[in-house]
Every structure is written in structure tokens, then in C-alpha cells.
Design a protein around this motif. Structure first.
Motif, PDB file in Angstrom:
ATOM      1  N   LEU A  83      10.724  16.053 -45.390  1.00 33.51           N
ATOM      2  CA  LEU A  83       9.416  15.937 -44.859  1.00 33.51           C
ATOM      3  C   LEU A  83       8.863  17.393 -45.455  1.00 33.51           C
ATOM      4  CD1 LEU A  83      10.230  15.419 -41.100  1.00 33.51           C
ATOM      5  CD2 LEU A  83       9.168  13.971 -42.860  1.00 33.51           C
ATOM      6  N   SER A  84       9.511  18.304 -46.109  1.00 33.37           N
ATOM      7  CA  SER A  84       8.794  19.316 -46.847  1.00 33.37           C
ATOM      8  C   SER A  84       8.553  19.175 -48.236  1.00 33.37           C
ATOM      9  CB  SER A  84       9.778  20.754 -46.782  1.00 33.37           C
ATOM     10  OG  SER A  84      10.835  20.397 -47.500  1.00 33.37           O
ATOM     11  N   THR A  85       8.819  18.115 -48.798  1.00 40.18           N
ATOM     12  CA  THR A  85       8.751  17.769 -50.258  1.00 40.18           C
ATOM     13  C   THR A  85       7.111  17.451 -50.441  1.00 40.18           C
ATOM     14  OG1 THR A  85       9.063  15.435 -50.067  1.00 40.18           O
ATOM     15  CG2 THR A  85      11.024  16.674 -50.517  1.00 40.18           C
ATOM     16  N   SER A  86       6.734  17.622 -51.859  1.00 37.51           N
ATOM     17  CA  SER A  86       5.416  17.490 -51.978  1.00 37.51           C
ATOM     18  C   SER A  86       5.163  16.200 -52.498  1.00 37.51           C
ATOM     19  CB  SER A  86       4.958  18.376 -53.159  1.00 37.51           C
ATOM     20  OG  SER A  86       5.770  18.523 -54.264  1.00 37.51           O
ATOM     21  N   SER A  87       5.803  15.129 -51.795  1.00 31.47           N
ATOM     22  CA  SER A  87       5.535  13.720 -52.397  1.00 31.47           C
ATOM     23  C   SER A  87       4.123  13.386 -51.706  1.00 31.47           C
ATOM     24  CB  SER A  87       6.544  12.859 -51.314  1.00 31.47           C
ATOM     25  OG  SER A  87       6.155  11.550 -51.376  1.00 31.47           O
ATOM     26  N   PRO A  88       3.360  12.492 -52.574  1.00 33.32           N
ATOM     27  CA  PRO A  88       2.149  12.225 -52.314  1.00 33.32           C
ATOM     28  C   PRO A  88       2.228  11.566 -51.183  1.00 33.32           C
ATOM     29  CG  PRO A  88       2.814  11.328 -54.464  1.00 33.32           C
ATOM     30  CD  PRO A  88       3.945  12.225 -53.853  1.00 33.32           C
ATOM     31  N   THR A  89       2.936  10.540 -50.967  1.00 31.80           N
ATOM     32  CA  THR A  89       3.295   9.901 -49.386  1.00 31.80           C
ATOM     33  C   THR A  89       4.071  10.562 -48.698  1.00 31.80           C
ATOM     34  OG1 THR A  89       2.682   7.786 -50.542  1.00 31.80           O
ATOM     35  CG2 THR A  89       3.499   7.806 -48.493  1.00 31.80           C
ATOM     36  N   GLU A 136       6.185  -3.847 -43.628  1.00 32.84           N
ATOM     37  CA  GLU A 136       5.399  -3.263 -42.837  1.00 32.84           C
ATOM     38  C   GLU A 136       4.232  -2.054 -43.371  1.00 32.84           C
ATOM     39  OE1 GLU A 136       8.216  -1.683 -39.681  1.00 32.84           O
ATOM     40  OE2 GLU A 136       8.587  -3.560 -38.965  1.00 32.84           O
ATOM     41  N   GLY A 137       4.830  -1.825 -44.672  1.00 34.75           N
ATOM     42  CA  GLY A 137       3.772  -0.702 -45.286  1.00 34.75           C
ATOM     43  C   GLY A 137       4.303   0.413 -45.449  1.00 34.75           C
ATOM     44  N   HIS A 138       5.585   0.822 -45.276  1.00 37.88           N
ATOM     45  CA  HIS A 138       6.053   2.151 -45.363  1.00 37.88           C
ATOM     46  C   HIS A 138       6.329   2.332 -46.931  1.00 37.88           C
ATOM     47  CE1 HIS A 138       5.917   2.675 -41.046  1.00 37.88           C
ATOM     48  NE2 HIS A 138       6.759   1.333 -41.020  1.00 37.88           N
ATOM     49  N   HIS A 139       5.830   3.230 -47.502  1.00 38.63           N
ATOM     50  CA  HIS A 139       6.191   3.693 -48.903  1.00 38.63           C
ATOM     51  C   HIS A 139       7.007   5.049 -49.312  1.00 38.63           C
ATOM     52  CE1 HIS A 139       3.338   0.581 -50.007  1.00 38.63           C
ATOM     53  NE2 HIS A 139       2.601   1.038 -49.135  1.00 38.63           N
ATOM     54  N   ALA A 140       7.365   5.513 -47.984  1.00 33.93           N
ATOM     55  CA  ALA A 140       8.336   6.588 -48.295  1.00 33.93           C
ATOM     56  C   ALA A 140       9.006   6.748 -46.873  1.00 33.93           C
ATOM     57  CB  ALA A 140       7.717   8.194 -48.735  1.00 33.93           C
ATOM     58  N   PHE A 141      10.101   6.528 -46.874  1.00 33.30           N
ATOM     59  CA  PHE A 141      10.769   6.765 -45.731  1.00 33.30           C
ATOM     60  C   PHE A 141      12.565   7.031 -45.622  1.00 33.30           C
ATOM     61  CE2 PHE A 141      10.712   2.222 -46.865  1.00 33.30           C
ATOM     62  CZ  PHE A 141      11.985   1.671 -46.741  1.00 33.30           C
ATOM     63  N   LEU A 142      12.829   7.525 -44.677  1.00 31.46           N
ATOM     64  CA  LEU A 142      14.675   7.747 -44.559  1.00 31.46           C
ATOM     65  C   LEU A 142      14.920   6.908 -43.296  1.00 31.46           C
ATOM     66  CD1 LEU A 142      14.572  11.491 -44.633  1.00 31.46           C
ATOM     67  CD2 LEU A 142      14.815   9.987 -46.493  1.00 31.46           C
ATOM     68  N   ALA A 143      15.935   5.995 -43.427  1.00 33.87           N
ATOM     69  CA  ALA A 143      16.494   5.263 -42.475  1.00 33.87           C
ATOM     70  C   ALA A 143      17.971   5.953 -42.146  1.00 33.87           C
ATOM     71  CB  ALA A 143      16.365   3.703 -42.696  1.00 33.87           C
ATOM     72  N   CYS A 144      18.312   6.103 -40.942  1.00 33.97           N
ATOM     73  CA  CYS A 144      19.565   6.791 -40.624  1.00 33.97           C
ATOM     74  C   CYS A 144      20.213   6.044 -39.449  1.00 33.97           C
ATOM     75  CB  CYS A 144      19.557   7.978 -40.353  1.00 33.97           C
ATOM     76  SG  CYS A 144      20.905   9.020 -39.952  1.00 33.97           S
ATOM     77  N   GLY A 145      21.612   5.530 -39.491  1.00 32.01           N
ATOM     78  CA  GLY A 145      22.166   5.293 -38.431  1.00 32.01           C
ATOM     79  C   GLY A 145      23.701   4.812 -38.939  1.00 32.01           C
ATOM     80  N   ASP A 146      24.320   4.347 -37.717  1.00 36.26           N
ATOM     81  CA  ASP A 146      25.642   3.923 -37.932  1.00 36.26           C
ATOM     82  C   ASP A 146      25.682   2.523 -38.372  1.00 36.26           C
ATOM     83  OD1 ASP A 146      24.240   3.305 -35.572  1.00 36.26           O
ATOM     84  OD2 ASP A 146      26.051   2.897 -34.342  1.00 36.26           O
ATOM     85  N   VAL A 147      26.822   2.280 -39.360  1.00 31.35           N
ATOM     86  CA  VAL A 147      27.134   0.950 -39.983  1.00 31.35           C
ATOM     87  C   VAL A 147      28.556   0.669 -39.733  1.00 31.35           C
ATOM     88  CG1 VAL A 147      25.497   1.213 -41.652  1.00 31.35           C
ATOM     89  CG2 VAL A 147      27.569   2.045 -42.049  1.00 31.35           C
ATOM     90  N   TYR A 148      28.832  -0.579 -40.057  1.00 38.61           N
ATOM     91  CA  TYR A 148      30.105  -1.035 -39.687  1.00 38.61           C
ATOM     92  C   TYR A 148      31.019  -1.898 -40.451  1.00 38.61           C
ATOM     93  CZ  TYR A 148      27.991   0.450 -35.266  1.00 38.61           C
ATOM     94  OH  TYR A 148      27.608   1.081 -34.234  1.00 38.61           O
TER      95      TYR A 148
END
Length: 196
Positions: A38-44, A102-114
Motif C-alpha cells: 500500500l506504500s509503494t509508488s505503483s501508479p495503480t 471485475e476491473g482490479h489492476h493491482a491487488f493482493l489476495a490472501c487466504g487459507d488454501v487446502y
């Protein structure tokens, strides 16, 4: 053996959501990684998604990602199927195509996997992943790779502190091109820190 039976020991883990528990180390690590991106200087600006339910379709987990029909990860010996076309996600990337649509161009997805893993010192059938995605427009591969290595190198310093020895190794993953592993020197050995 019914391939659509998820053991009670695994079902009991579904409500835990350890990455959302403020006193848990996974929450601390997730928060640290989120704050870095969230602190990076990404344009998005990066969006964060950490409450996506773990039940997905075979289309989301495999077909949308071009996983071959005969790939071992589709096997009931590797994956917890709930029905022929529903399963517990085996990776967070199962959500990437939908988030992009859905139009998201910069994201983090975190969760449990199995995954149906035998428990040993490096495997457990429930673990956590974080996927990071950022789309680049008008950039060449060299620029993107340079940015990727710079950002992930900065993340590792943020998490582990200065003075680490890291190296990048060209590798081959079936679903990324080009592919790299970041290795970190620990106790005289190079250990895989991440793949991308």
C-alpha cells in the motif's frame, strides 16, 4: 473411498481464518505485507482481498488458469473436492481471473488454501498464500521483470530486515513466463523464499 468427502479434521479448519486473527503471527505478517504494497509508488493503488471464501469451482481453480485436464493438481488425491465441480481452493490464484474481470489492476489476495498433503516438517494440508497482481500497460518485459525483482526484494527487506543475501534464479513454472525463484541464504544454504 468417496472423492467428495472432506475429512472433518479439514472442515474444522475452515472457520479459523488465522490470517484475520489480530493476535496471530499470520495476521501480523499479512498486515506487514499489505502495508508494504500500500506504500509503494505503483501508479495503480493496491487493493487487498482477504475474506474471499475458500470454496471455488473447478472452472475458477483450474480451467480459467489453463490447468491441463490431466494435471495432477486436479486429482482427488491432491485436492479436496466437495462435488465434481466444487472444491476447497488449492491456491489463491483461483480468484485472479474474477478479480481482473471485475476491473482490479493491482491487488493482493490472501487466504487459507487446502491440499491433500501428508503431514511432515514442510507439509500440512492447510496453509496460507498471498497472491499479488499488478497489470502494466505499455511496459516491456525487461521493465516489468526489473520492477518485479525490485519490489519483491524490497518486501523481503521489509519483512526480514537489512543484510540478507538474496539471489534470483531463472526457473520454469507451468503458468508464468518468465519464471523466477527468489532464494535467501539461511544457515549457509540457499532456501526458496518465493516463486513468481
Amino acid at each position: 473411498h468417496n472423492p467428495y468427502t472432506v475429512p472433518a479434521s479439514i472442515l474444522s479448519k475452515l472457520p479459523a481464518k488465522l490470517h484475520l486473527q489480530p493476535a496471530h503471527p499470520l495476521h501480523t505478517l499479512k498486515t506487514l505485507i499489505h502495508s508494504f504494497f500500500l506504500s509503494t509508488s505503483s501508479p495503480t493503488p493496491f487493493r487487498t482481498f482477504d475474506t474471499i471464501p475458500p470454496t471455488v469451482t473447478t472452472t475458477e481453480c483450474f480451467d480459467d488458469l489453463a490447468v491441463p485436464k490431466d494435471h495432477i493438481s486436479r486429482s482427488p488425491s491432491d485436492t479436496y473436492y466437495i462435488s465434481p465441480d466444487t472444491l476447497l481452493r488449492t491456491h489463491m490464484t483461483a480468484h485472479t481471473p474474477r478479480l481482473l474481470r471485475e476491473g482490479h489492476h493491482a491487488f493482493l489476495a490472501c487466504g487459507d488454501v487446502y491440499r491433500r498433503d501428508t503431514v511432515d516438517r514442510t507439509h500440512y494440508p492447510v496453509f496460507h498464500q498471498m497472491d499479488g497482481v499488478r497489470l502494466f500497460e505499455g511496459a516491456g518485459e525487461e521493465e516489468i521483470v526489473e520492477d518485479l525483482k525490485e519490489v519483491l526484494g524490497g518486501l523481503v527487506v521489509k519483512v526480514f530486515g537489512e543484510g540478507l543475501q538474496i539471489r534470483w534464479v531463472d526457473t520454469t513454472f507451468p503458468f508464468t513466463e518468465p519464471s523466477f525463484e527468489m532464494e535467501i541464504m539461511y544457515n549457509g544454504e540457499w532456501l526458496e523464499g518465493l516463486g513468481c
